[in-house]
Enzyme design. Structure first.
Site, PDB file in Angstrom:
ATOM      1  N   ASP A 145      -7.209  -1.104  -4.974  1.00  0.00           N
ATOM      2  CA  ASP A 145      -8.201  -0.748  -4.036  1.00  0.00           C
ATOM      3  C   ASP A 145      -9.287   0.216  -4.819  1.00  0.00           C
ATOM      4  OD1 ASP A 145      -7.392  -2.241  -2.038  1.00  0.00           O
ATOM      5  OD2 ASP A 145      -6.020  -0.851  -1.325  1.00  0.00           O
TER       6      ASP A 145
ATOM      7  N   ASP B  78       1.003  -1.316   0.016  1.00  0.00           N
ATOM      8  CA  ASP B  78      -0.191   0.104  -0.111  1.00  0.00           C
ATOM      9  C   ASP B  78       0.721   1.290   0.032  1.00  0.00           C
ATOM     10  OD1 ASP B  78      -2.588  -1.482   0.172  1.00  0.00           O
ATOM     11  OD2 ASP B  78      -2.391  -1.614   2.251  1.00  0.00           O
TER      12      ASP B  78
END
Length: 211
Positions: free
Chosen positions: A167, A153
């Site tokens: 995402d 991330d």
């Protein structure tokens, strides 16, 4: 003159017989549109997968040693985080469970995409499939071990959530499905044939056309 001797009458009768035979013959279901839409979904999924993994490779290289790159001030910035759990770092001690769930999600979405008969649904499912596949790949092949890999991330939303391109794709696909459902556009609804020169009209469960 006898009707049997009339060539024109024979031609008309033969044509009528051919039409009757064609009407009585069983019609095989059309698989072309379904396969075309499935490949469209796979194309969207592959595009998202490539973009997500490419940006993750960039993040791992450019954001090492806790580097931070402001994008929109403090609202959005880039910094590297390895997430062993789910959203908001939940379930960090049971990474293998998320690997299993990710694999099941990939298979389930691909199976449903094979059955879809709606173009917007194929794109939405493609986004879900691409995001789920990319996360599944992280779980399988990234450190610390096979099947227990940590998802990369790097997009920090004002400290509230750190995510990635996958995402964003999953969120966009989910929102698209909600909108399509509210509009009554079904994933497996067969489009109503339109007149020549116009596009097929998709219908909902009530049989009414949906723009």
């Amino acid at each position: 003159m006898n009707e049997n001797d009339d060539p024109e009458a024979k031609t008309v009768a033969a044509a009528d017989g051919a039409v009757a035979d064609a009407g009585d013959a069983p019609v095989a279901p059309a698989t072309g549109p379904t396969r075309r839409l499935f490949w469209s979904a796979l194309g969207v999924a592959l595009g998202l997968l490539v973009v997500d993994q490419s940006t993750k490779w960039w993040a791992v290289d450019a954001l090492a040693d806790s580097k931070s790159i402001p994008v929109f001030g403090d609202f959005i910035r880039f910094w590297l985080v390895y997430n062993p759990g789910a959203a908001f770092s939940m379930g960090t001690g049971v990474t293998w469970i998320f690997t299993v769930f990710a694999g099941i999600a990939v298979v389930a979405i691909a199976w449903y995409a094979w059955r879809v008969r709606s173009t917007p649904w194929s794109y939405a499912l493609g986004l879900l499939l691409g995001g789920a596949t990319s996360h599944f790949g992280d779980r399988l092949f990234r450190e610390p071990a096979f099947g227990r890999g940590h998802v990369v991330d790097f997009i920090d939303y004002s400290g509230f959530f750190v995510g990635n391109v996958a995402d964003i794709g999953i969120f966009a696909g989910a929102v698209s499905i909600v909108v399509l459902s509210f509009r009554g556009i079904e994933a497996t609804q067969v489009p109503v044939p339109a007149e020549a020169g116009s596009d097929p009209v998709e219908t909902g469960s009530d049989g009414k056309s949906r723009d």
